[in-house]
Write a protein that holds these residues in place. Structure first.
Motif, PDB file in Angstrom:
ATOM      1  N   GLY A  26       2.495  -7.024   1.541  1.00  0.00           N
ATOM      2  CA  GLY A  26       1.937  -6.420   2.745  1.00  0.00           C
ATOM      3  C   GLY A  26       1.303  -7.437   3.674  1.00  0.00           C
ATOM      4  O   GLY A  26       0.503  -7.097   4.531  1.00  0.00           O
ATOM      5  N   LYS A  27       1.724  -8.704   3.529  1.00  0.00           N
ATOM      6  CA  LYS A  27       1.185  -9.776   4.380  1.00  0.00           C
ATOM      7  C   LYS A  27       1.508  -9.517   5.852  1.00  0.00           C
ATOM      8  O   LYS A  27       0.623  -9.644   6.705  1.00  0.00           O
ATOM      9  N   SER A  28       2.759  -9.134   6.118  1.00  0.00           N
ATOM     10  CA  SER A  28       3.144  -8.883   7.523  1.00  0.00           C
ATOM     11  C   SER A  28       2.403  -7.667   8.055  1.00  0.00           C
ATOM     12  O   SER A  28       1.987  -7.651   9.220  1.00  0.00           O
ATOM     13  N   LEU A  29       2.231  -6.676   7.210  1.00  0.00           N
ATOM     14  CA  LEU A  29       1.508  -5.478   7.646  1.00  0.00           C
ATOM     15  C   LEU A  29       0.063  -5.827   7.997  1.00  0.00           C
ATOM     16  O   LEU A  29      -0.460  -5.404   9.035  1.00  0.00           O
ATOM     17  N   ASN A  55      -4.184  -4.825  -0.370  1.00  0.00           N
ATOM     18  CA  ASN A  55      -3.280  -3.802   0.170  1.00  0.00           C
ATOM     19  C   ASN A  55      -2.830  -2.898  -0.971  1.00  0.00           C
ATOM     20  O   ASN A  55      -2.858  -3.294  -2.137  1.00  0.00           O
ATOM     21  N   PRO A  70      -5.116   1.569   1.969  1.00  0.00           N
ATOM     22  CA  PRO A  70      -4.460   2.504   1.049  1.00  0.00           C
ATOM     23  C   PRO A  70      -2.939   2.465   1.181  1.00  0.00           C
ATOM     24  O   PRO A  70      -2.406   1.970   2.191  1.00  0.00           O
ATOM     25  N   ASP A 129      -0.027   4.298   2.371  1.00  0.00           N
ATOM     26  CA  ASP A 129       0.021   5.380   3.340  1.00  0.00           C
ATOM     27  C   ASP A 129       1.448   5.511   3.869  1.00  0.00           C
ATOM     28  O   ASP A 129       1.937   4.617   4.571  1.00  0.00           O
ATOM     29  N   GLY A 153       6.465  -8.975  -0.166  1.00  0.00           N
ATOM     30  CA  GLY A 153       6.391  -7.546  -0.434  1.00  0.00           C
ATOM     31  C   GLY A 153       4.999  -7.005  -0.691  1.00  0.00           C
ATOM     32  O   GLY A 153       4.827  -5.832  -1.028  1.00  0.00           O
TER      33      GLY A 153
HETATM   34  P1  ADP Z   1       5.220  -8.975   3.013  1.00  0.00           P
HETATM   35  O1  ADP Z   1       4.975  -9.430   4.390  1.00  0.00           O
HETATM   36  O2  ADP Z   1       4.109  -9.331   2.068  1.00  0.00           O
HETATM   37  O3  ADP Z   1       6.562  -9.350   2.472  1.00  0.00           O
HETATM   38  P2  ADP Z   1       5.359  -6.334   4.229  1.00  0.00           P
HETATM   39  O4  ADP Z   1       4.125  -6.267   5.028  1.00  0.00           O
HETATM   40  O5  ADP Z   1       6.638  -6.615   4.944  1.00  0.00           O
HETATM   41  O6  ADP Z   1       5.200  -7.358   3.017  1.00  0.00           O
HETATM   42  O7  ADP Z   1       5.461  -4.976   3.417  1.00  0.00           O
HETATM   43  C1  ADP Z   1       6.599  -4.661   2.609  1.00  0.00           C
HETATM   44  C2  ADP Z   1       6.982  -3.206   2.805  1.00  0.00           C
HETATM   45  O8  ADP Z   1       5.974  -2.354   2.256  1.00  0.00           O
HETATM   46  C3  ADP Z   1       7.111  -2.812   4.271  1.00  0.00           C
HETATM   47  O9  ADP Z   1       8.191  -1.931   4.426  1.00  0.00           O
HETATM   48  C4  ADP Z   1       5.804  -2.119   4.587  1.00  0.00           C
HETATM   49  O10 ADP Z   1       5.952  -1.155   5.607  1.00  0.00           O
HETATM   50  C5  ADP Z   1       5.478  -1.458   3.236  1.00  0.00           C
HETATM   51  N1  ADP Z   1       4.024  -1.374   3.049  1.00  0.00           N
HETATM   52  C6  ADP Z   1       3.175  -2.408   2.948  1.00  0.00           C
HETATM   53  N2  ADP Z   1       1.917  -1.979   2.765  1.00  0.00           N
HETATM   54  C7  ADP Z   1       1.971  -0.618   2.760  1.00  0.00           C
HETATM   55  C8  ADP Z   1       0.975   0.414   2.624  1.00  0.00           C
HETATM   56  N3  ADP Z   1      -0.307   0.134   2.435  1.00  0.00           N
HETATM   57  N4  ADP Z   1       1.391   1.714   2.681  1.00  0.00           N
HETATM   58  C9  ADP Z   1       2.707   1.983   2.852  1.00  0.00           C
HETATM   59  N5  ADP Z   1       3.673   1.071   2.989  1.00  0.00           N
HETATM   60  C10 ADP Z   1       3.323  -0.226   2.942  1.00  0.00           C
END
Ligand code: ADP
Length: 275
Positions: free
Chosen positions: A49-52, A206, A243, A245, A47
């Motif tokens: 934002g690793k995947s993001l 993130n 940020p 966003d 949660g």
């Molecule tokens: P992880 O891979 O670490 O479990 P994700 O990348 O899946 O986390 O992110 C978790 C959720 O938070 C997703 O729905 C993603 O779209 C949202 N999210 C992550 N970073 C941001 C950001 N900087 N701004 C808005 N939403 C974000």
């Protein structure tokens, strides 16, 4: 153990002085695959934002004209294909698996693409998870890829370690967020990287701040972060701050992340090119 030993290693106290090479556990790529640099993206927990970050890094490298791929190793929480709007089934041929391409040409593989329903839960134990990741590495035909980003499982536990031991990884990006115990996470990731002898490209924070659209000011929603002190303590670079966003989460949710217009990870991409 040394009783069965035919040529004892230096560390086991045996009598012979021939040294045993560390066992190479690295898995071979498919014979038709060619991958330049491989970057693992890790975080302390889910949660964050690793995947993001994995996705945005791949987008940035692809926009720069590099042939880019994502291997989604987050088997129990796969989210990569959804953010690109890519669906299965995956095409296979006699000698291997062909990774689907995103709209802008990024090659992707994820367990989601093999599930009957993409939101089916994956409740597998660690050995199955790691062998699936190995199959993604060995049985997929990764054709002429310049940069591959691996969305690692959350945490720096056994599964991540095994994956790092099995795949040829050239660098690690650590993703944190301001509400975490950053120092502890970074310390664990640094230890893991040292054990594996893999360089850390840098830290990305993130959800660092929120830019108010009304007055243009930055607000630290989760309070002051400690990433600067932590980076200094471990001699690491901060290579990006993303940020919060709402546009990002909207694009992820709609499967249109490739339409996201802002290049927030330019510096991180420069660092990846530099390794
Ligand atoms: P992880 O891979 O670490 O479990 P994700 O990348 O899946 O986390 O992110 C978790 C959720 O938070 C997703 O729905 C993603 O779209 C949202 N999210 C992550 N970073 C941001 C950001 N900087 N701004 C808005 N939403 C974000």
């Amino acid at each position: 153990m040394s009783g069965n030993c035919e040529s004892s290693c230096g560390g086991c106290g045996g009598s012979q002085d021939t040294k045993q090479e560390p066992q190479d556990l690295k898995k071979q790529l498919h014979p038709k695959s060619k991958i330049g640099k491989v970057i693992g993206v890790v975080s302390g927990k889910g949660g964050v934002g690793k995947s993001l970050v994995t996705t945005l890094m791949a987008l940035e490298m692809n926009r720069r004209g590099y042939k880019t791929a994502i291997l989604d190793a987050d088997i129990t929480g796969p989210s990569i294909p959804k953010s690109f709007g890519v669906k299965g089934p995956v095409r296979t041929q006699d000698d291997g698996v062909i990774p689907p391409k995103s709209k802008t040409g990024i090659d992707l593989i994820s367990i989601n693409l093999f599930l009957e329903k993409e939101d089916d839960p994956v409740l597998w134990r660690a050995p199955i998870v790691t062998s699936t990741v190995n199959q993604f590495w060995q049985e997929v035909i990764w054709e002429d890829i310049d940069y591959m980003f691996i969305d690692m499982p959350p945490g720096t536990g056994d599964v991540s370690l095994t994956i790092f031991q099995s795949l040829r990884i050239d660098g690690i990006i650590i993703v944190t967020s301001p509400q975490e115990l950053v120092s502890m996470i970074v310390s664990k990731a640094v230890k893991m990287a040292q054990m594996m002898n893999i360089p850390i490209v840098g830290l990305i924070e993130n959800m660092s701040y929120f830019k108010c659209p009304d007055n243009g000011k930055d607000y630290k929603i989760f309070g002051e972060s400690h990433i600067d002190e932590t980076a200094k303590q471990y001699g690491l670079d901060i290579i990006g701050k993303i940020p919060i966003d709402p546009q990002l989460s909207e694009n992820v949710g709609k499967g249109t992340i490739e339409d996201y217009p802002v290049d927030v990870l330019k510096e991180a991409a420069d660092m990846v090119v530099a390794i």
